[in-house]
Design a protein around this motif. Structure first.
Motif, short mmCIF file in Angstrom:
data_model
loop_
_atom_site.label_atom_id
_atom_site.label_comp_id
_atom_site.label_asym_id
_atom_site.label_seq_id
_atom_site.Cartn_x
_atom_site.Cartn_y
_atom_site.Cartn_z
N ALA A 44 0.83 -1.20 0.00
CA ALA A 44 0.00 0.00 0.00
C ALA A 44 0.87 1.25 0.00
N ARG A 45 0.30 2.33 -0.46
CA ARG A 45 1.00 3.62 -0.41
C ARG A 45 1.21 4.02 1.05
N GLU A 46 2.37 4.58 1.35
CA GLU A 46 2.63 5.05 2.70
C GLU A 46 3.19 6.46 2.67
N GLY A 47 2.84 7.21 3.70
CA GLY A 47 3.37 8.55 3.83
C GLY A 47 4.79 8.51 4.31
N VAL A 48 5.62 9.39 3.77
CA VAL A 48 7.03 9.43 4.13
C VAL A 48 7.35 10.66 4.95
N ALA A 49 6.95 11.83 4.44
CA ALA A 49 7.26 13.09 5.13
C ALA A 49 6.31 14.16 4.64
N SER A 50 6.08 15.16 5.47
CA SER A 50 5.19 16.25 5.09
C SER A 50 5.74 17.56 5.62
N ILE A 51 5.29 18.66 4.98
CA ILE A 51 5.64 19.99 5.44
C ILE A 51 4.38 20.85 5.36
N CYS A 52 4.03 21.43 6.50
CA CYS A 52 2.79 22.17 6.64
C CYS A 52 3.10 23.60 7.04
N LEU A 53 2.36 24.53 6.52
CA LEU A 53 2.56 25.95 6.85
C LEU A 53 4.00 26.37 6.60
N ASN A 54 4.66 25.66 5.70
CA ASN A 54 6.03 25.94 5.25
C ASN A 54 7.12 25.72 6.28
N VAL A 55 6.75 25.30 7.49
CA VAL A 55 7.78 25.11 8.51
C VAL A 55 7.60 23.83 9.33
N ARG A 56 6.38 23.35 9.45
CA ARG A 56 6.16 22.18 10.31
C ARG A 56 6.41 20.92 9.50
N THR A 57 7.43 20.18 9.88
CA THR A 57 7.74 18.94 9.19
C THR A 57 7.36 17.75 10.04
N ASN A 58 7.06 16.66 9.37
CA ASN A 58 6.71 15.43 10.06
C ASN A 58 7.24 14.26 9.24
N TYR A 59 7.69 13.21 9.91
CA TYR A 59 8.30 12.08 9.20
C TYR A 59 7.72 10.76 9.71
N ALA A 60 7.67 9.79 8.82
CA ALA A 60 7.36 8.43 9.22
C ALA A 60 8.52 7.92 10.06
N ASP A 61 8.22 7.08 11.03
CA ASP A 61 9.27 6.56 11.91
C ASP A 61 10.38 5.86 11.12
N SER A 62 10.01 5.21 10.03
CA SER A 62 10.97 4.42 9.26
C SER A 62 12.02 5.27 8.55
N VAL A 63 11.77 6.58 8.43
CA VAL A 63 12.71 7.44 7.69
C VAL A 63 13.29 8.56 8.55
N LYS A 64 12.83 8.67 9.80
CA LYS A 64 13.34 9.73 10.67
C LYS A 64 14.85 9.63 10.78
N ASP A 65 15.49 10.77 10.77
CA ASP A 65 16.95 10.90 10.90
C ASP A 65 17.68 10.46 9.64
N ARG A 66 16.95 10.05 8.61
CA ARG A 66 17.59 9.69 7.32
C ARG A 66 17.10 10.57 6.17
N PHE A 67 15.83 10.96 6.21
CA PHE A 67 15.24 11.75 5.13
C PHE A 67 14.96 13.17 5.65
N THR A 68 15.05 14.15 4.74
CA THR A 68 14.74 15.53 5.09
C THR A 68 13.87 16.14 4.01
N ILE A 69 12.74 16.71 4.41
CA ILE A 69 11.84 17.39 3.49
C ILE A 69 12.06 18.89 3.60
N SER A 70 12.00 19.58 2.45
CA SER A 70 12.18 21.03 2.47
C SER A 70 11.49 21.65 1.27
N LYS A 71 11.23 22.95 1.36
CA LYS A 71 10.62 23.70 0.27
C LYS A 71 11.54 24.86 -0.10
N ASP A 72 11.64 25.15 -1.40
CA ASP A 72 12.35 26.33 -1.88
C ASP A 72 11.34 27.16 -2.66
#
Length: 127
Positions: A44-72
């Motif tokens: 199934a599709r799974e969420g990896v990371a999100s960014i809300c209000l341009n500053v609030r980031t959230n990560y799936a436990d499986s990718v924390k400390d390995r993946f980084t989400i950002s906006k330019d």
């Protein structure tokens, strides 16, 4: 109508890194909540990371400390930096977006909350 175009996927060895990009158009980029999802074959599709209000980031436990989400905002582009990749990170990665609504709860990695989706980019991690 928001258009999303992903790029940056590829094949890397375990422990390698990639940077995924998602260029958005058709709506003011600053007013989009965005996220990355992935889907492995037969899973199934799974969420990896999100960014809300341009500053609030959230990560799936499986990718924390390995993946980084950002906006330019200057490039209307969402990024996902993938480090220390593992074979279980293999899959098609999709970016998703939804317009911000004042007072609404951040959608995080709830796929049902996102309206616009890219076509996906393949990430393959070999052991």
């Amino acid at each position: 109508q928001v258009q999303l175009v992903e790029s940056g996927g590829g094949t890397v060895q375990t422990g390698g890194s990639l940077r995924l990009s998602c260029e958005a158009s058709g709506y003011p980029f600053y007013n989009l909540n965005m996220a990355w999802f992935r889907q492995a074959p037969g899973s199934a599709r799974e969420g990896v990371a999100s960014i809300c209000l341009n500053v609030r980031t959230n990560y799936a436990d499986s990718v924390k400390d390995r993946f980084t989400i950002s906006k330019d905002a200057s490039k209307s582009t969402l990024y996902l930096d993938l480090n220390n990749l593992k074979p279980e990170d293999t899959g098609i990665y999709y970016c998703a977006a939804v317009q911000k609504i004042v007072g609404a709860v951040c959608p995080k990695e709830d796929g049902d909350k996102y309206i616009y989706w890219g076509q996906g980019t393949q990430v393959t991690v070999s052991s």
